[in-house]
Scaffold this motif. Structure first.
Motif, PDB file in Angstrom:
ATOM      1  N   VAL A   1      -7.577   5.325   0.925  1.00 20.83           N
ATOM      2  CA  VAL A   1      -6.395   5.852   0.247  1.00 20.83           C
ATOM      3  C   VAL A   1      -5.773   6.872   1.202  1.00 20.83           C
ATOM      4  CG1 VAL A   1      -5.513   7.063  -1.774  1.00 20.83           C
ATOM      5  CG2 VAL A   1      -7.429   5.472  -2.016  1.00 20.83           C
TER       6      VAL A   1
ATOM      7  N   SER B   1     -14.478   3.742  -0.958  1.00 20.08           N
ATOM      8  CA  SER B   1     -13.236   4.492  -1.124  1.00 20.08           C
ATOM      9  C   SER B   1     -12.173   3.594  -1.738  1.00 20.08           C
ATOM     10  CB  SER B   1     -12.756   5.027   0.227  1.00 20.08           C
ATOM     11  OG  SER B   1     -12.458   3.960   1.108  1.00 20.08           O
TER      12      SER B   1
ATOM     13  N   GLU C   1     -12.211   8.877  -7.710  1.00 25.66           N
ATOM     14  CA  GLU C   1     -11.026   9.584  -7.200  1.00 25.66           C
ATOM     15  C   GLU C   1     -11.432  10.824  -6.410  1.00 25.66           C
ATOM     16  OE1 GLU C   1     -10.091   7.108 -10.657  1.00 25.66           O
ATOM     17  OE2 GLU C   1     -11.519   8.739 -10.355  1.00 25.66           O
TER      18      GLU C   1
ATOM     19  N   LEU D   1      -3.685  13.717  -3.908  1.00 26.41           N
ATOM     20  CA  LEU D   1      -3.683  13.935  -2.464  1.00 26.41           C
ATOM     21  C   LEU D   1      -2.370  14.524  -1.970  1.00 26.41           C
ATOM     22  CD1 LEU D   1      -5.485  10.686  -1.258  1.00 26.41           C
ATOM     23  CD2 LEU D   1      -6.275  13.018  -0.847  1.00 26.41           C
TER      24      LEU D   1
ATOM     25  N   VAL E   1      -9.648  16.151 -11.875  1.00 25.75           N
ATOM     26  CA  VAL E   1      -9.868  14.864 -11.210  1.00 25.75           C
ATOM     27  C   VAL E   1     -10.445  13.889 -12.244  1.00 25.75           C
ATOM     28  CG1 VAL E   1     -12.172  15.550 -10.423  1.00 25.75           C
ATOM     29  CG2 VAL E   1     -10.922  13.780  -9.187  1.00 25.75           C
TER      30      VAL E   1
ATOM     31  N   ILE F   1      -5.993   4.345  -7.952  1.00 23.44           N
ATOM     32  CA  ILE F   1      -5.343   4.651  -6.677  1.00 23.44           C
ATOM     33  C   ILE F   1      -4.113   5.531  -6.871  1.00 23.44           C
ATOM     34  CG2 ILE F   1      -4.207   3.650  -4.647  1.00 23.44           C
ATOM     35  CD1 ILE F   1      -5.949   1.180  -5.046  1.00 23.44           C
TER      36      ILE F   1
ATOM     37  N   ASP G   1     -12.115   9.966  -2.845  1.00 25.30           N
ATOM     38  CA  ASP G   1     -10.908   9.847  -2.033  1.00 25.30           C
ATOM     39  C   ASP G   1     -10.436  11.211  -1.536  1.00 25.30           C
ATOM     40  OD1 ASP G   1     -10.827   7.084  -2.446  1.00 25.30           O
ATOM     41  OD2 ASP G   1      -9.555   7.256  -4.221  1.00 25.30           O
ATOM     42  N   LEU G   2     -10.531  12.208  -2.396  1.00 24.57           N
ATOM     43  CA  LEU G   2     -10.118  13.563  -2.021  1.00 24.57           C
ATOM     44  C   LEU G   2     -11.080  14.172  -1.000  1.00 24.57           C
ATOM     45  CD1 LEU G   2      -9.155  15.018  -5.532  1.00 24.57           C
ATOM     46  CD2 LEU G   2      -7.713  13.805  -3.906  1.00 24.57           C
TER      47      LEU G   2
ATOM     48  N   ARG H   1      -3.554   7.771  -9.203  1.00 27.91           N
ATOM     49  CA  ARG H   1      -3.972   9.147  -9.477  1.00 27.91           C
ATOM     50  C   ARG H   1      -4.492   9.815  -8.206  1.00 27.91           C
ATOM     51  NH1 ARG H   1      -3.053  12.504 -11.384  1.00 27.91           N
ATOM     52  NH2 ARG H   1      -4.770  13.447 -12.546  1.00 27.91           N
ATOM     53  N   SER H   2      -5.253   9.064  -7.402  1.00 32.93           N
ATOM     54  CA  SER H   2      -5.739   9.630  -6.147  1.00 32.93           C
ATOM     55  C   SER H   2      -4.576  10.044  -5.259  1.00 32.93           C
ATOM     56  CB  SER H   2      -6.619   8.611  -5.403  1.00 32.93           C
ATOM     57  OG  SER H   2      -7.861   8.436  -6.052  1.00 32.93           O
TER      58      SER H   2
END
Length: 257
Positions: free
Chosen positions: A137, A10, A83, A22, A78, A15, A86-87, A17-18
């Protein structure tokens, strides 16, 4: 359970963009023609594929086929798999938080609820065991879960680092139990040999070893020592709670003094 062997990490993508995705500070999919697709649908499809076939099965190409869109359409929502992971992680964390649930009556119930909730989470999403989450994240799901845990454990009267350590101890215990379960299933699946047959094949050698007298404590173990009927999760959780009880009592005594 999944047959995947690789470990994803993860926080290994973009980061910024994640975090934007989020926290909703960037609206994906606003450029170009509308496709009737949403970020929510992409993440949901990714989790469903991972649950059914493991994390290795999740790819932009596979998701495009599941969603009935062109692969390039997904990149409006995405940037890539890193990424997306992370979602996915934040989504499954958020799903375990019920904002309308009444707060636990005390820290003991909070610890038990945390443990059983995490147990259910790992069993429903076994691919989580394949993810290195050392660098999480922090999205809404992660923070909601942490806030809920801190609220439930506040009455322990521990320092902040100690309280976080309680959370880590419970998480590590639960993930260890589930990993043991998953490894047993995976070993049988990969070898085609059941647990019962595996140990039966070793019986002649083990019988001679026990008769040698070199291992008296092992030889004296009861027949049900390794029974699958024993609930290691329940026993371990009781032991954790007993240890926490002792620590909380000691801290309370120190404050009185």
């Amino acid at each position: 359970m999944s047959s995947e062997k690789t470990t994803a990490t993860s926080g290994s993508g973009d980061i910024v963009r994640s975090l934007e995705l989020l926290w909703g500070s960037d609206e994906p999919g606003t450029r170009g023609p509308k496709r009737g697709l949403t970020l929510d649908r992409v993440v949901t499809a990714a989790i469903e594929v991972a649950d059914a076939e493991g994390l290795d099965a999740v790819s932009m190409r596979r998701l495009s086929a599941e969603l009935g869109v062109g692969t390039m359409s997904l990149y409006r929502y995405v940037p890539g798999k890193a990424e997306l992971l992370d979602l996915m992680l934040d989504r499954v964390r958020r799903a375990r938080v019920d904002p309308d649930a009444p707060p636990p009556p005390d820290w003991r119930h909070a610890v038990e609820t945390m443990a059983r909730t995490n147990l259910d989470l790992y069993r429903r999403h076994p691919w989580l065991l394949k993810v290195n989450q050392a660098r999480t994240v922090l999205g809404p799901g992660a923070l909601q879960g942490l806030e809920l845990a801190l609220t439930g454990l506040k009455s322990m009267g521990l320092t902040d680092p100690e309280t976080v350590s309680v959370i880590l101890a419970v998480e590590s215990f639960v993930s260890g139990i589930v990993r043991m379960e998953a490894d047993a299933v995976q070993a049988a699946k990969e070898t085609g040999v059941s647990d019962e047959e595996f140990w039966k094949r070793q019986e002649p050698v083990l019988s001679r070893a026990m008769a040698s007298g070199d291992y008296p404590l092992i030889a004296a173990l009861s027949e049900d020592t390794f029974s699958t009927d024993f609930d290691h999760f329940a026993f371990g959780l009781r032991a954790l709670l007993a240890g926490f009880e002792s620590l909380v009592a000691r801290r309370a005594a120190e404050r009185r003094e």
